[in-house]
Design a protein around this motif. Structure first.
Motif, PDB file in Angstrom:
ATOM      1  N   HIS A   1      53.739  29.546  36.688  1.00  0.00           N
ATOM      2  CA  HIS A   1      53.373  29.423  38.237  1.00  0.00           C
ATOM      3  C   HIS A   1      53.809  30.776  38.999  1.00  0.00           C
ATOM      4  O   HIS A   1      54.366  30.739  40.089  1.00  0.00           O
ATOM      5  CB  HIS A   1      54.247  28.273  38.850  1.00  0.00           C
ATOM      6  N   ASP A   2      53.473  31.910  38.257  1.00  0.00           N
ATOM      7  CA  ASP A   2      53.806  33.154  38.819  1.00  0.00           C
ATOM      8  C   ASP A   2      52.620  33.863  39.510  1.00  0.00           C
ATOM      9  O   ASP A   2      52.732  35.060  39.892  1.00  0.00           O
ATOM     10  CB  ASP A   2      54.391  34.094  37.867  1.00  0.00           C
ATOM     11  N   GLY A   3      51.506  33.260  39.530  1.00  0.00           N
ATOM     12  CA  GLY A   3      50.109  33.554  39.960  1.00  0.00           C
ATOM     13  C   GLY A   3      49.322  34.462  38.963  1.00  0.00           C
ATOM     14  O   GLY A   3      48.430  35.042  39.305  1.00  0.00           O
ATOM     15  N   VAL A   4      50.119  34.328  37.673  1.00  0.00           N
ATOM     16  CA  VAL A   4      48.963  35.070  36.471  1.00  0.00           C
ATOM     17  C   VAL A   4      48.672  33.809  35.514  1.00  0.00           C
ATOM     18  O   VAL A   4      49.735  33.242  34.968  1.00  0.00           O
ATOM     19  CB  VAL A   4      49.768  36.335  35.979  1.00  0.00           C
ATOM     20  N   ALA A   5      47.607  33.803  35.323  1.00  0.00           N
ATOM     21  CA  ALA A   5      47.015  32.639  34.325  1.00  0.00           C
ATOM     22  C   ALA A   5      46.871  33.342  32.996  1.00  0.00           C
ATOM     23  O   ALA A   5      46.214  34.478  33.089  1.00  0.00           O
ATOM     24  CB  ALA A   5      45.790  31.859  34.822  1.00  0.00           C
ATOM     25  N   CYS A   6      47.372  32.880  32.016  1.00  0.00           N
ATOM     26  CA  CYS A   6      47.149  33.386  30.578  1.00  0.00           C
ATOM     27  C   CYS A   6      47.368  34.711  30.348  1.00  0.00           C
ATOM     28  O   CYS A   6      46.951  35.528  29.459  1.00  0.00           O
ATOM     29  CB  CYS A   6      45.454  33.033  30.181  1.00  0.00           C
ATOM     30  N   GLU A   7      48.704  35.065  30.879  1.00  0.00           N
ATOM     31  CA  GLU A   7      49.071  36.794  30.790  1.00  0.00           C
ATOM     32  C   GLU A   7      49.291  36.782  29.291  1.00  0.00           C
ATOM     33  O   GLU A   7      49.801  36.134  28.632  1.00  0.00           O
ATOM     34  CB  GLU A   7      50.400  37.092  31.585  1.00  0.00           C
ATOM     35  N   ALA A   8      48.781  37.954  28.649  1.00  0.00           N
ATOM     36  CA  ALA A   8      49.159  38.135  27.096  1.00  0.00           C
ATOM     37  C   ALA A   8      49.800  39.455  27.202  1.00  0.00           C
ATOM     38  O   ALA A   8      49.416  40.401  27.765  1.00  0.00           O
ATOM     39  CB  ALA A   8      47.598  38.210  26.546  1.00  0.00           C
TER      40      ALA A   8
ATOM     41  N   ALA B   1      33.609  39.452  39.965  1.00  0.00           N
ATOM     42  CA  ALA B   1      34.387  38.506  39.448  1.00  0.00           C
ATOM     43  C   ALA B   1      34.516  37.339  40.401  1.00  0.00           C
ATOM     44  O   ALA B   1      34.857  36.164  39.732  1.00  0.00           O
ATOM     45  CB  ALA B   1      35.700  39.060  39.103  1.00  0.00           C
ATOM     46  N   ASP B   2      34.622  37.468  41.634  1.00  0.00           N
ATOM     47  CA  ASP B   2      34.661  36.404  42.254  1.00  0.00           C
ATOM     48  C   ASP B   2      33.771  35.621  42.600  1.00  0.00           C
ATOM     49  O   ASP B   2      33.837  34.264  42.567  1.00  0.00           O
ATOM     50  CB  ASP B   2      35.185  36.936  43.892  1.00  0.00           C
ATOM     51  N   ALA B   3      32.469  35.876  42.439  1.00  0.00           N
ATOM     52  CA  ALA B   3      31.142  35.420  42.623  1.00  0.00           C
ATOM     53  C   ALA B   3      30.942  34.600  41.384  1.00  0.00           C
ATOM     54  O   ALA B   3      30.436  33.539  41.384  1.00  0.00           O
ATOM     55  CB  ALA B   3      29.879  36.148  42.676  1.00  0.00           C
ATOM     56  N   ALA B   4      31.437  34.976  40.184  1.00  0.00           N
ATOM     57  CA  ALA B   4      31.570  34.137  38.911  1.00  0.00           C
ATOM     58  C   ALA B   4      32.636  33.812  38.290  1.00  0.00           C
ATOM     59  O   ALA B   4      33.077  33.895  37.440  1.00  0.00           O
ATOM     60  CB  ALA B   4      30.939  35.140  37.864  1.00  0.00           C
ATOM     61  N   ALA B   5      33.344  32.828  39.232  1.00  0.00           N
ATOM     62  CA  ALA B   5      34.594  32.160  38.842  1.00  0.00           C
ATOM     63  C   ALA B   5      34.469  31.188  38.054  1.00  0.00           C
ATOM     64  O   ALA B   5      34.168  30.002  38.470  1.00  0.00           O
ATOM     65  CB  ALA B   5      35.195  31.716  40.337  1.00  0.00           C
ATOM     66  N   LYS B   6      34.298  31.373  36.665  1.00  0.00           N
ATOM     67  CA  LYS B   6      34.134  30.538  35.587  1.00  0.00           C
ATOM     68  C   LYS B   6      35.547  29.960  35.154  1.00  0.00           C
ATOM     69  O   LYS B   6      36.728  30.543  35.346  1.00  0.00           O
ATOM     70  CB  LYS B   6      33.783  31.246  34.378  1.00  0.00           C
ATOM     71  N   THR B   7      35.289  28.568  34.964  1.00  0.00           N
ATOM     72  CA  THR B   7      36.690  27.700  34.398  1.00  0.00           C
ATOM     73  C   THR B   7      36.498  27.841  32.949  1.00  0.00           C
ATOM     74  O   THR B   7      35.638  27.478  32.281  1.00  0.00           O
ATOM     75  CB  THR B   7      36.761  26.396  35.127  1.00  0.00           C
TER      76      THR B   7
ATOM     77  N   LEU C   1      38.889  33.624  40.375  1.00  0.00           N
ATOM     78  CA  LEU C   1      39.033  33.620  38.850  1.00  0.00           C
ATOM     79  C   LEU C   1      40.430  32.798  38.611  1.00  0.00           C
ATOM     80  O   LEU C   1      40.645  31.821  38.004  1.00  0.00           O
ATOM     81  CB  LEU C   1      39.034  34.722  37.947  1.00  0.00           C
ATOM     82  N   TYR C   2      41.387  33.138  39.463  1.00  0.00           N
ATOM     83  CA  TYR C   2      42.609  32.424  39.272  1.00  0.00           C
ATOM     84  C   TYR C   2      42.826  31.128  39.460  1.00  0.00           C
ATOM     85  O   TYR C   2      43.049  30.090  39.001  1.00  0.00           O
ATOM     86  CB  TYR C   2      43.762  33.429  40.035  1.00  0.00           C
TER      87      TYR C   2
END
Length: 91
Positions: free
Chosen positions: A83-90, A26-32, A72-73
């Motif tokens: 700004h809690d360290g989680v993007a797009c939390e569902a 997941a770190d190697a493929a950090a896609k935006t 990824l983050y």
């Protein structure tokens, strides 16, 4: 080879292999991703930094099953509105 040389060669081989092993997939493929809808197609509960906790108010339960990946983050940090360290939390 002598018995004393075998452990030395083994240690050197393992050390070289550790350098050549790629980082976490997941770190190697950090896609935006363009937006949270696009990100949710691959990561349904969002992405967050390792050790991050979803911050919520009221009776809403925090999301705990998001994907944890610092790279990824960082690539999708713009989608972390609270700004809690989680993007797009569902939920």
């Amino acid at each position: 080879m002598t018995r004393k040389l075998v452990p030395t060669v083994l240690c050197a081989t393992l050390a070289a292999a550790a350098v050549l092993i790629p980082a976490e997939s997941a770190d190697a493929a950090a896609k935006t991703y363009k937006n949270c809808t696009a990100l949710h197609a691959k990561y349904p509960h969002g992405v967050g930094k390792k050790g991050a906790h979803d911050v919520v108010r009221g009776k809403t339960k925090p999301v705990t099953n998001f994907t944890r990946s610092n790279a990824l983050y960082r690539a999708n940090k713009k989608s972390d509105r609270d700004h809690d360290g989680v993007a797009c939390e569902a939920r």
